[in-house]
Scaffold this active site. Structure first.
Site, PDB file in Angstrom:
ATOM      1  N   GLU A  11      74.192   6.963  29.139  1.00 41.57           N
ATOM      2  CA  GLU A  11      75.122   8.381  29.445  1.00 41.57           C
ATOM      3  C   GLU A  11      75.892   8.933  30.906  1.00 41.57           C
ATOM      4  O   GLU A  11      76.957   9.460  30.926  1.00 41.57           O
ATOM      5  CB  GLU A  11      74.483   9.269  28.811  1.00 41.57           C
ATOM      6  CG  GLU A  11      74.107   9.763  26.496  1.00 41.57           C
ATOM      7  CD  GLU A  11      73.556   9.914  26.453  1.00 41.57           C
ATOM      8  OE1 GLU A  11      74.711  10.647  25.926  1.00 41.57           O
ATOM      9  OE2 GLU A  11      72.476   9.972  25.851  1.00 41.57           O
ATOM     10  N   GLY A  77      76.079  10.630  15.499  1.00 44.68           N
ATOM     11  CA  GLY A  77      76.397  10.148  14.066  1.00 44.68           C
ATOM     12  C   GLY A  77      77.855  11.169  12.775  1.00 44.68           C
ATOM     13  O   GLY A  77      77.312  12.497  12.914  1.00 44.68           O
ATOM     14  N   ILE A 154      69.441  10.285  12.062  1.00 47.46           N
ATOM     15  CA  ILE A 154      69.713   9.780  10.939  1.00 47.46           C
ATOM     16  C   ILE A 154      70.273   9.163   9.785  1.00 47.46           C
ATOM     17  O   ILE A 154      71.372   8.329  10.612  1.00 47.46           O
ATOM     18  CB  ILE A 154      70.657  11.519  10.155  1.00 47.46           C
ATOM     19  CG1 ILE A 154      70.055  12.948  10.208  1.00 47.46           C
ATOM     20  CG2 ILE A 154      71.287  11.740   8.728  1.00 47.46           C
ATOM     21  CD1 ILE A 154      68.929  13.629  10.034  1.00 47.46           C
ATOM     22  N   MET A 174      70.251  14.664  18.345  1.00 51.60           N
ATOM     23  CA  MET A 174      68.983  15.072  18.423  1.00 51.60           C
ATOM     24  C   MET A 174      68.935  16.407  20.336  1.00 51.60           C
ATOM     25  O   MET A 174      67.634  16.393  20.185  1.00 51.60           O
ATOM     26  CB  MET A 174      68.075  14.135  18.339  1.00 51.60           C
ATOM     27  CG  MET A 174      68.669  12.637  17.869  1.00 51.60           C
ATOM     28  SD  MET A 174      67.476  11.836  18.064  1.00 51.60           S
ATOM     29  CE  MET A 174      65.574  11.550  18.299  1.00 51.60           C
ATOM     30  N   GLU A 175      69.698  16.812  20.416  1.00 53.75           N
ATOM     31  CA  GLU A 175      69.862  18.035  21.136  1.00 53.75           C
ATOM     32  C   GLU A 175      70.756  19.459  21.770  1.00 53.75           C
ATOM     33  O   GLU A 175      69.834  20.344  22.275  1.00 53.75           O
ATOM     34  CB  GLU A 175      70.161  17.028  23.053  1.00 53.75           C
ATOM     35  CG  GLU A 175      69.424  15.713  22.774  1.00 53.75           C
ATOM     36  CD  GLU A 175      69.665  14.097  22.347  1.00 53.75           C
ATOM     37  OE1 GLU A 175      68.506  13.719  22.537  1.00 53.75           O
ATOM     38  OE2 GLU A 175      70.468  13.822  22.218  1.00 53.75           O
ATOM     39  N   ASP A 198      78.421   6.510  15.090  1.00 53.10           N
ATOM     40  CA  ASP A 198      77.306   5.490  13.906  1.00 53.10           C
ATOM     41  C   ASP A 198      78.369   6.717  13.373  1.00 53.10           C
ATOM     42  O   ASP A 198      78.822   8.019  12.930  1.00 53.10           O
ATOM     43  CB  ASP A 198      76.167   5.299  13.026  1.00 53.10           C
ATOM     44  CG  ASP A 198      75.290   6.458  13.934  1.00 53.10           C
ATOM     45  OD1 ASP A 198      74.899   7.863  12.916  1.00 53.10           O
ATOM     46  OD2 ASP A 198      74.913   6.871  14.886  1.00 53.10           O
TER      47      ASP A 198
END
Length: 231
Positions: A11, A77, A154, A174-175, A198
């Protein structure tokens, strides 16, 4: 100075490659790349995955680099049926979906003894990023809405529906909420930018590898143009 945080090397590598006059400063096992990005003073860093890494990284940006803005770029996601893989979500606010003090009478997601658990993103950054994204990534759609974060990938329909019912978010990762909380406490404007990799359901493990590269390309395009547009 603009602080840009990515969770993974993929990233930030493309952003660092666009920087000039780069100096690397190492702290907390992280490499902070300082220099010029699109003519602006910037620091680009890989935080590592998860909320603790992200919060530590943001605090260093506040304390050591005195950043004026924090931009968190990455992938997520989708939790909204309208959002396709490859589209981008810009945070209006962020919450931690795995903050659970329900046993003490707090609603899920509420951080005990804090004045708020919902951390609003900067309206100017949202508006500017949306306009920039529509210009620079015309082949995809851009959405604004809530981002929820937790130390979980997830990939389960039941969990996805649970998050939708509890928090009404657009996407999950997650961040972001940890970065948002640290930015809020330090009074620094922030924005989470997430390209959808996703659908956060039973197919997530199959979608993620195939679409990760395309998702990162869209966020990099957006961040570069956003930096150039910030005064």
């Amino acid at each position: 100075m603009i602080g840009i945080i990515g969770a993974m090397e993929e990233e930030v590598a493309k952003l660092v490659a666009q920087m000039e006059d780069v100096t690397i400063i190492r702290q907390a096992c992280m490499e902070f790349h300082t220099g010029k990005l699109c003519g602006r003073d910037a620091v680009v860093v890989r935080s590592g995955i998860g909320k603790v890494n992200a919060a530590i990284c943001t605090q260093i940006l506040a304390d050591r680099f005195k950043v004026d803005f924090v931009i968190n770029t990455g992938i997520a996601g989708s939790l909204d049926a309208r959002i396709d893989i490859g589209d981008i979500v810009l945070s209006t606010d962020s919450m931690q979906h795995d903050m659970d003090a329900v046993a003490f009478g707090y609603p899920l997601g509420v951080i005990p003894q804090m004045e708020t658990s919902v951390f609003p993103a900067d309206p100017h950054l949202i508006s500017l990023a949306k306009a920039v994204c529509e210009k620079i990534n015309p082949e995809i759609h851009v959405f604004t809405g809530r981002v929820v974060s937790g130390d979980q990938f997830i990939a389960d329909d039941a969990k996805k529906q649970f998050l939708l019912t509890q928090f009404k978010p657009m996407c999950t990762e997650m961040e972001g909420a940890a970065i948002a909380q640290a930015a809020y406490l330090n009074k620094i404007p922030y924005l989470i930018i997430r390209a959808i990799s996703d659908k956060a359901d039973g197919s997530a493990h199959m979608d993620y590898p195939a679409f990760e590269a395309a998702a990162i390309t869209h966020t990099v395009n957006l961040v570069l143009e956003l930096c150039a547009s910030l005064s």
